[in-house]
Design a protein around this motif. Structure first.
Motif, mmCIF file in Angstrom:
data_model
loop_
_atom_site.group_PDB
_atom_site.id
_atom_site.type_symbol
_atom_site.label_atom_id
_atom_site.label_comp_id
_atom_site.label_asym_id
_atom_site.label_seq_id
_atom_site.Cartn_x
_atom_site.Cartn_y
_atom_site.Cartn_z
ATOM 1 N N PHE A 174 0.816 -1.221 0.000
ATOM 2 C CA PHE A 174 0.000 0.000 0.000
ATOM 3 C C PHE A 174 0.846 1.264 0.000
ATOM 4 C CE2 PHE A 174 0.692 -2.003 4.064
ATOM 5 C CZ PHE A 174 1.452 -1.026 4.698
ATOM 6 N N PHE A 227 10.444 9.386 12.813
ATOM 7 C CA PHE A 227 11.169 8.724 11.724
ATOM 8 C C PHE A 227 10.155 7.919 10.927
ATOM 9 C CE2 PHE A 227 14.566 9.772 14.668
ATOM 10 C CZ PHE A 227 15.553 10.219 13.802
ATOM 11 N N MET A 228 9.338 8.654 10.180
ATOM 12 C CA MET A 228 8.242 8.035 9.428
ATOM 13 C C MET A 228 8.232 8.503 7.981
ATOM 14 S SD MET A 228 5.038 8.071 12.063
ATOM 15 C CE MET A 228 5.169 7.455 13.752
ATOM 16 N N GLY A 229 9.358 9.049 7.513
ATOM 17 C CA GLY A 229 9.444 9.455 6.117
ATOM 18 C C GLY A 229 9.847 8.267 5.258
ATOM 19 N N GLY A 270 11.804 5.237 3.830
ATOM 20 C CA GLY A 270 12.787 4.283 4.336
ATOM 21 C C GLY A 270 12.388 3.586 5.613
ATOM 22 N N GLU A 271 13.165 2.571 5.948
ATOM 23 C CA GLU A 271 12.949 1.786 7.161
ATOM 24 C C GLU A 271 14.093 2.095 8.129
ATOM 25 O OE1 GLU A 271 10.845 -0.116 8.799
ATOM 26 O OE2 GLU A 271 12.398 -0.571 10.264
ATOM 27 N N PRO A 272 13.785 2.840 9.198
ATOM 28 C CA PRO A 272 14.846 3.293 10.101
ATOM 29 C C PRO A 272 15.714 2.148 10.642
ATOM 30 C CG PRO A 272 12.719 4.231 10.745
ATOM 31 C CD PRO A 272 12.462 3.347 9.581
ATOM 32 N N SER A 292 9.708 4.533 13.841
ATOM 33 C CA SER A 292 8.651 3.659 13.333
ATOM 34 C C SER A 292 9.257 2.546 12.488
ATOM 35 C CB SER A 292 7.690 4.494 12.474
ATOM 36 O OG SER A 292 6.615 3.705 12.028
ATOM 37 N N THR A 293 8.754 1.325 12.658
ATOM 38 C CA THR A 293 9.343 0.199 11.931
ATOM 39 C C THR A 293 8.279 -0.730 11.348
ATOM 40 O OG1 THR A 293 10.758 -1.774 12.122
ATOM 41 C CG2 THR A 293 9.573 -1.103 14.109
ATOM 42 N N SER A 312 4.410 -0.488 12.579
ATOM 43 C CA SER A 312 3.452 -0.493 11.474
ATOM 44 C C SER A 312 2.821 -1.874 11.426
ATOM 45 C CB SER A 312 4.167 -0.160 10.160
ATOM 46 O OG SER A 312 4.538 1.205 10.170
ATOM 47 N N HIS A 317 -0.894 -2.925 10.794
ATOM 48 C CA HIS A 317 -1.713 -2.974 9.579
ATOM 49 C C HIS A 317 -2.557 -4.214 9.351
ATOM 50 C CE1 HIS A 317 0.464 0.598 8.821
ATOM 51 N NE2 HIS A 317 1.507 0.069 8.243
ATOM 52 N N VAL A 377 -2.964 1.164 8.923
ATOM 53 C CA VAL A 377 -3.529 1.820 7.737
ATOM 54 C C VAL A 377 -4.837 1.108 7.385
ATOM 55 C CG1 VAL A 377 -2.091 0.417 6.173
ATOM 56 C CG2 VAL A 377 -3.128 2.503 5.323
ATOM 57 N N ASN A 413 -4.113 6.579 2.190
ATOM 58 C CA ASN A 413 -3.895 7.712 1.282
ATOM 59 C C ASN A 413 -3.639 7.178 -0.113
ATOM 60 O OD1 ASN A 413 -3.992 9.852 3.273
ATOM 61 N ND2 ASN A 413 -2.073 8.999 4.035
ATOM 62 N N TRP A 436 -2.758 6.793 -4.117
ATOM 63 C CA TRP A 436 -1.749 7.212 -5.083
ATOM 64 C C TRP A 436 -2.037 6.491 -6.391
ATOM 65 C CZ3 TRP A 436 1.098 2.639 -5.855
ATOM 66 C CH2 TRP A 436 1.163 1.759 -4.772
ATOM 67 N N GLY A 461 2.935 7.391 3.265
ATOM 68 C CA GLY A 461 2.934 6.452 2.151
ATOM 69 C C GLY A 461 2.898 7.090 0.780
HETATM 70 N N1 SAH Z 1 9.311 2.016 7.303
HETATM 71 C C1 SAH Z 1 8.804 2.578 8.543
HETATM 72 C C2 SAH Z 1 8.742 4.090 8.500
HETATM 73 C C3 SAH Z 1 7.707 4.660 7.546
HETATM 74 S S1 SAH Z 1 6.366 5.186 8.506
HETATM 75 C C4 SAH Z 1 7.461 1.966 8.856
HETATM 76 O O1 SAH Z 1 6.893 1.316 7.988
HETATM 77 O O2 SAH Z 1 6.988 2.099 9.972
HETATM 78 C C5 SAH Z 1 5.130 5.554 7.355
HETATM 79 C C6 SAH Z 1 3.781 5.030 7.818
HETATM 80 O O3 SAH Z 1 2.791 5.301 6.802
HETATM 81 C C7 SAH Z 1 3.810 3.534 8.017
HETATM 82 O O4 SAH Z 1 3.013 3.157 9.107
HETATM 83 C C8 SAH Z 1 3.210 3.074 6.709
HETATM 84 O O5 SAH Z 1 2.748 1.784 6.794
HETATM 85 C C9 SAH Z 1 2.130 4.098 6.477
HETATM 86 N N2 SAH Z 1 1.676 4.146 5.088
HETATM 87 C C10 SAH Z 1 2.348 3.746 3.999
HETATM 88 N N3 SAH Z 1 1.623 3.940 2.881
HETATM 89 C C11 SAH Z 1 0.452 4.473 3.277
HETATM 90 C C12 SAH Z 1 -0.699 4.933 2.567
HETATM 91 N N4 SAH Z 1 -0.787 4.848 1.241
HETATM 92 N N5 SAH Z 1 -1.709 5.440 3.292
HETATM 93 C C13 SAH Z 1 -1.605 5.554 4.624
HETATM 94 N N6 SAH Z 1 -0.543 5.152 5.345
HETATM 95 C C14 SAH Z 1 0.474 4.621 4.682
#
Ligand code: SAH
Length: 351
Positions: free
Chosen positions: A118, A157-159, A161-163, A194-195, A217, A219, A261, A293, A295, A337
């Motif tokens: 997603f 740390f939620m931009g 990448g995977e921290p 966030s991981t 994360s 989900h 999500v 969200n 895309w 995301g």
């Molecule tokens: N890799 C780490 C840091 C990114 S955090 C992690 O996954 O936690 C970004 C957050 O946004 C994560 O919880 C991710 O699952 C969520 N996310 C990713 N795509 C999304 C989308 N299309 N809509 C809503 N949330 C989303």
């Protein structure tokens, strides 16, 4: 050879460097104070450093904080900052003001290798890890854009990448941000990592004693659905993940955050909510529901509001603090995301 960037060195490393250059450790501490506490990045402006020391520094190192290439304001008050890194890759950070709170969302990698179905960043694949300097640089650069006397109050740390897949640089950046005397001066309780659920990384982070918040994360509430959404679940399933969460050391009023999500007809039923309640039994948890969200090309939809609220009310009914996080910056591609930046190199070639 390229000269080392002083931004991204620990205060203790700056002290060592000062000694290497024939000065005292004290000069290293001054240097840390100028960069991290006072946000001064011009060696010439560091007036209490001896001239010959500044000269030696200028010959062997640079002080580099990324300049945002573009700043995109959203109608909701958030701002996406796009940075071009050395080598031409682009990353983004998002500033999200909310009354007195200003949350800054930062990236730890260019792209991401975990391919959650997603997430748009996942479509890019992993290009490379960021350095500690590039991670800290996003925070220093963003703070410079705010009005005098203000800075981001919370860092997530939620931009991109995977921290925990860029572990060493992440931990170094957090140490620079939280060093109480010579660092940027953030309380670890205002920092959240966030991981996707890398169990060995969660355990290791717990042992560092950084005291930062952990966000998972999650989900999904069954391994079948979670594996479908997040391939990483094949390596670390829900049982292993929840066991690691229970081992993560928490301060007395600290909780683990769970991101969920919401995807229509995938993970949004009342039964899912009830399973989530069972999964979180015995965990000091706070749940953030993130309506999906959209895309271009995504295979998922956001559930209707009533479904989201029904899901939330099951959790609230079980006594679990649960918020619905309406992402910021959806209109500028800055929401959870939605982060994907083409590399500058590719743009030049195309242009
Ligand atoms: N890799 C780490 C840091 C990114 S955090 C992690 O996954 O936690 C970004 C957050 O946004 C994560 O919880 C991710 O699952 C969520 N996310 C990713 N795509 C999304 C989308 N299309 N809509 C809503 N949330 C989303």
């Amino acid at each position: 050879m390229s000269r080392a960037n002083l931004v991204g060195l620990l205060p203790s490393e700056l002290e060592d460097l000062a000694v290497e250059l024939g000065a005292s450790r004290y000069r290293g501490r001054q240097l840390a104070t100028w960069m991290y506490r006072k946000s001064v990045f011009d060696l010439e402006a560091m007036t209490d450093l001896p001239r010959d020391f500044r000269q030696a520094l200028a010959e062997s190192a640079v002080v580099e904080v990324p300049e945002p290439e573009r700043e995109m304001p959203s109608a909701d008050g958030s701002r996406k900052l796009v940075f071009v890194l050395n080598g031409g890759s682009r990353i983004s950070s998002v500033l999200m003001p909310d009354d007195e709170r200003i949350t800054l969302c930062v990236s730890t990698q260019v792209g991401c290798g975990f391919a959650c179905g997603f997430c748009l960043t996942g479509v890019m694949g992993l290009e490379r890890n960021l350095t500690a300097g590039e991670i800290v640089g996003q925070i220093l650069a963003a703070n410079r854009l705010l009005e005098e006397g203000r800075r981001a109050t919370h860092i997530v740390f939620m931009g991109m990448g995977e921290p925990l897949a860029n572990y060493a640089a992440l931990v170094k950046a957090v140490r620079i941000l939280t060093d109480p005397k010579l660092g940027v001066g953030y309380s670890p309780r205002r920092i959240t990592v966030s991981t996707v659920g890398l169990v060995p990384g969660i355990d290791k982070l717990g042992r560092e004693d950084l005291k930062v918040n952990l966000a998972i994360s999650l989900h999904a509430t069954t391994d079948e659905v979670r594996t479908r959404l997040m391939p990483v679940n094949r390596s670390f399933d829900l049982a292993a993940l929840m066991a690691a969460v229970k081992r993560y050391p928490l301060a007395s009023r600290q909780r683990v955050f769970f991101e969920y999500v919401m995807l229509e007809d995938v993970n949004d039923t009342v039964e899912d909510a009830q399973r989530l309640v069972r999964l979180l039994r015995g965990v000091k948890a706070k749940v953030n529901l993130i309506p999906f969200n959209d895309w271009e090309g995504a295979r998922f939809r956001r559930p209707p509001l009533a479904r989201i609220l029904a899901f939330q009310s099951v959790l609230l009914g079980a006594g679990i603090t649960t918020t619905v996080r309406w992402s910021k910056g959806e209109d500028i591609g800055a929401a959870c995301g939605q982060l994907r930046e083409p590399s500058a190199v590719a743009t030049v070639r195309a242009g």
